[in-house]
Motif scaffolding. Sequence first.
Motif, PDB file in Angstrom:
ATOM      1  N   MET A 265       0.836  -1.204   0.000  1.00  0.00           N
ATOM      2  CA  MET A 265       0.000   0.000   0.000  1.00  0.00           C
ATOM      3  C   MET A 265       0.871   1.255   0.000  1.00  0.00           C
ATOM      4  N   GLN A 266       1.916   1.250   0.802  1.00  0.00           N
ATOM      5  CA  GLN A 266       2.809   2.402   0.851  1.00  0.00           C
ATOM      6  C   GLN A 266       3.528   2.588  -0.482  1.00  0.00           C
ATOM      7  N   ALA A 267       4.026   1.488  -1.052  1.00  0.00           N
ATOM      8  CA  ALA A 267       4.727   1.575  -2.346  1.00  0.00           C
ATOM      9  C   ALA A 267       3.786   2.107  -3.423  1.00  0.00           C
ATOM     10  N   ALA A 268       2.570   1.615  -3.450  1.00  0.00           N
ATOM     11  CA  ALA A 268       1.598   2.062  -4.462  1.00  0.00           C
ATOM     12  C   ALA A 268       1.262   3.537  -4.279  1.00  0.00           C
ATOM     13  N   SER A 269       1.166   3.980  -3.036  1.00  0.00           N
ATOM     14  CA  SER A 269       0.790   5.374  -2.782  1.00  0.00           C
ATOM     15  C   SER A 269       1.862   6.361  -3.228  1.00  0.00           C
ATOM     16  N   GLU A 270       3.077   5.898  -3.401  1.00  0.00           N
ATOM     17  CA  GLU A 270       4.181   6.765  -3.799  1.00  0.00           C
ATOM     18  C   GLU A 270       4.399   6.808  -5.312  1.00  0.00           C
ATOM     19  N   LEU A 271       3.556   6.107  -6.066  1.00  0.00           N
ATOM     20  CA  LEU A 271       3.643   6.140  -7.523  1.00  0.00           C
ATOM     21  C   LEU A 271       3.055   7.443  -8.045  1.00  0.00           C
ATOM     22  N   PRO A 272       3.365   7.798  -9.291  1.00  0.00           N
ATOM     23  CA  PRO A 272       2.686   8.947  -9.912  1.00  0.00           C
ATOM     24  C   PRO A 272       1.173   8.694  -9.918  1.00  0.00           C
ATOM     25  N   SER A 273       0.397   9.764  -9.853  1.00  0.00           N
ATOM     26  CA  SER A 273      -1.054   9.641  -9.664  1.00  0.00           C
ATOM     27  C   SER A 273      -1.734   8.755 -10.698  1.00  0.00           C
ATOM     28  N   GLU A 274      -1.312   8.819 -11.967  1.00  0.00           N
ATOM     29  CA  GLU A 274      -1.963   7.990 -12.980  1.00  0.00           C
ATOM     30  C   GLU A 274      -1.689   6.507 -12.753  1.00  0.00           C
ATOM     31  N   LEU A 275      -0.508   6.180 -12.218  1.00  0.00           N
ATOM     32  CA  LEU A 275      -0.185   4.789 -11.920  1.00  0.00           C
ATOM     33  C   LEU A 275      -0.884   4.327 -10.648  1.00  0.00           C
ATOM     34  N   VAL A 276      -1.054   5.236  -9.687  1.00  0.00           N
ATOM     35  CA  VAL A 276      -1.806   4.907  -8.474  1.00  0.00           C
ATOM     36  C   VAL A 276      -3.229   4.521  -8.850  1.00  0.00           C
ATOM     37  N   GLU A 277      -3.831   5.314  -9.715  1.00  0.00           N
ATOM     38  CA  GLU A 277      -5.215   5.048 -10.132  1.00  0.00           C
ATOM     39  C   GLU A 277      -5.319   3.738 -10.909  1.00  0.00           C
ATOM     40  N   ARG A 278      -4.377   3.492 -11.798  1.00  0.00           N
ATOM     41  CA  ARG A 278      -4.405   2.236 -12.564  1.00  0.00           C
ATOM     42  C   ARG A 278      -4.237   1.043 -11.634  1.00  0.00           C
ATOM     43  N   ASP A 279      -3.296   1.143 -10.706  1.00  0.00           N
ATOM     44  CA  ASP A 279      -3.080   0.051  -9.755  1.00  0.00           C
ATOM     45  C   ASP A 279      -4.348  -0.203  -8.942  1.00  0.00           C
ATOM     46  N   ARG A 280      -4.945   0.845  -8.448  1.00  0.00           N
ATOM     47  CA  ARG A 280      -6.150   0.710  -7.630  1.00  0.00           C
ATOM     48  C   ARG A 280      -7.277   0.045  -8.431  1.00  0.00           C
ATOM     49  N   THR A 281      -7.480   0.506  -9.647  1.00  0.00           N
ATOM     50  CA  THR A 281      -8.546  -0.033 -10.495  1.00  0.00           C
ATOM     51  C   THR A 281      -8.329  -1.516 -10.787  1.00  0.00           C
ATOM     52  N   LEU A 282      -7.123  -1.868 -11.200  1.00  0.00           N
ATOM     53  CA  LEU A 282      -6.857  -3.253 -11.566  1.00  0.00           C
ATOM     54  C   LEU A 282      -6.771  -4.169 -10.348  1.00  0.00           C
ATOM     55  N   LEU A 283      -6.265  -3.658  -9.244  1.00  0.00           N
ATOM     56  CA  LEU A 283      -6.251  -4.457  -8.017  1.00  0.00           C
ATOM     57  C   LEU A 283      -7.681  -4.707  -7.547  1.00  0.00           C
ATOM     58  N   ASP A 284      -8.538  -3.692  -7.629  1.00  0.00           N
ATOM     59  CA  ASP A 284      -9.953  -3.879  -7.286  1.00  0.00           C
ATOM     60  C   ASP A 284     -10.589  -4.945  -8.161  1.00  0.00           C
ATOM     61  N   GLN A 285     -10.285  -4.924  -9.454  1.00  0.00           N
ATOM     62  CA  GLN A 285     -10.831  -5.947 -10.355  1.00  0.00           C
ATOM     63  C   GLN A 285     -10.328  -7.336  -9.972  1.00  0.00           C
ATOM     64  N   ALA A 286      -9.054  -7.438  -9.638  1.00  0.00           N
ATOM     65  CA  ALA A 286      -8.503  -8.732  -9.225  1.00  0.00           C
ATOM     66  C   ALA A 286      -9.162  -9.205  -7.931  1.00  0.00           C
ATOM     67  N   LEU A 287      -9.394  -8.278  -7.003  1.00  0.00           N
ATOM     68  CA  LEU A 287     -10.041  -8.643  -5.733  1.00  0.00           C
ATOM     69  C   LEU A 287     -11.479  -9.103  -5.937  1.00  0.00           C
ATOM     70  N   GLU A 288     -12.163  -8.552  -6.940  1.00  0.00           N
ATOM     71  CA  GLU A 288     -13.531  -8.977  -7.231  1.00  0.00           C
ATOM     72  C   GLU A 288     -13.580 -10.442  -7.635  1.00  0.00           C
ATOM     73  N   HIS A 289     -12.489 -10.941  -8.177  1.00  0.00           N
ATOM     74  CA  HIS A 289     -12.434 -12.319  -8.653  1.00  0.00           C
ATOM     75  C   HIS A 289     -11.559 -13.193  -7.767  1.00  0.00           C
ATOM     76  N   VAL A 290     -11.304 -12.727  -6.565  1.00  0.00           N
ATOM     77  CA  VAL A 290     -10.378 -13.439  -5.674  1.00  0.00           C
ATOM     78  C   VAL A 290     -10.856 -14.855  -5.373  1.00  0.00           C
ATOM     79  N   ASP A 291     -12.159 -15.076  -5.285  1.00  0.00           N
ATOM     80  CA  ASP A 291     -12.606 -16.441  -5.006  1.00  0.00           C
ATOM     81  C   ASP A 291     -12.245 -17.371  -6.145  1.00  0.00           C
ATOM     82  N   LEU A 292     -12.212 -16.876  -7.375  1.00  0.00           N
ATOM     83  CA  LEU A 292     -11.806 -17.681  -8.514  1.00  0.00           C
ATOM     84  C   LEU A 292     -10.319 -17.984  -8.435  1.00  0.00           C
ATOM     85  N   VAL A 293      -9.542 -17.053  -7.935  1.00  0.00           N
ATOM     86  CA  VAL A 293      -8.097 -17.223  -7.828  1.00  0.00           C
ATOM     87  C   VAL A 293      -7.778 -18.406  -6.922  1.00  0.00           C
ATOM     88  N   PHE A 294      -8.476 -18.524  -5.823  1.00  0.00           N
ATOM     89  CA  PHE A 294      -8.131 -19.551  -4.847  1.00  0.00           C
ATOM     90  C   PHE A 294      -8.707 -20.918  -5.186  1.00  0.00           C
TER      91      PHE A 294
END
Length: 115
Positions: free
Chosen positions: A84-113
């Motif tokens: 979380m700390q590493a992501a927060s220190e990225l440039p704003s456009e990368l922070v937003e992309r990370d957040r969006t794609l991580l949220d998408q991955a978390l939505e499918h976390v049950d499929l991952v496991f």
Amino acid sequence: MAQTIDVLTIAALSKEDREATMGQLFQQLLPLSAEQQKDVLGNLLREMGEKAADHQYLDLCATNLKLAAMLPDKNLKQFLAVRMQAASELPSELVERDRTLLDQALEHVDLVFRT
């Protein structure tokens, strides 16, 4: 960690090889200080944000979530805090992309496991 991590090479691996490679990376990160872990993860997230296609980013996030879930609670909490700390220190456009794609991955976390 003297070696350079090439996320595009890792992203192109089969699911099993990607898990093995990222698992090795996790093992290399664990003994490092939180600051060193943050630097490595920050570089990894920056490279992913700048170079990986969305599907590659999602695959890497899913792999990392699966591996992180296998960590002992103490290591999992530290990993999540450092990430979380590493992501927060990225440039704003990368922070937003990370957040969006991580949220998408978390939505499918049950499929991952289940796979």
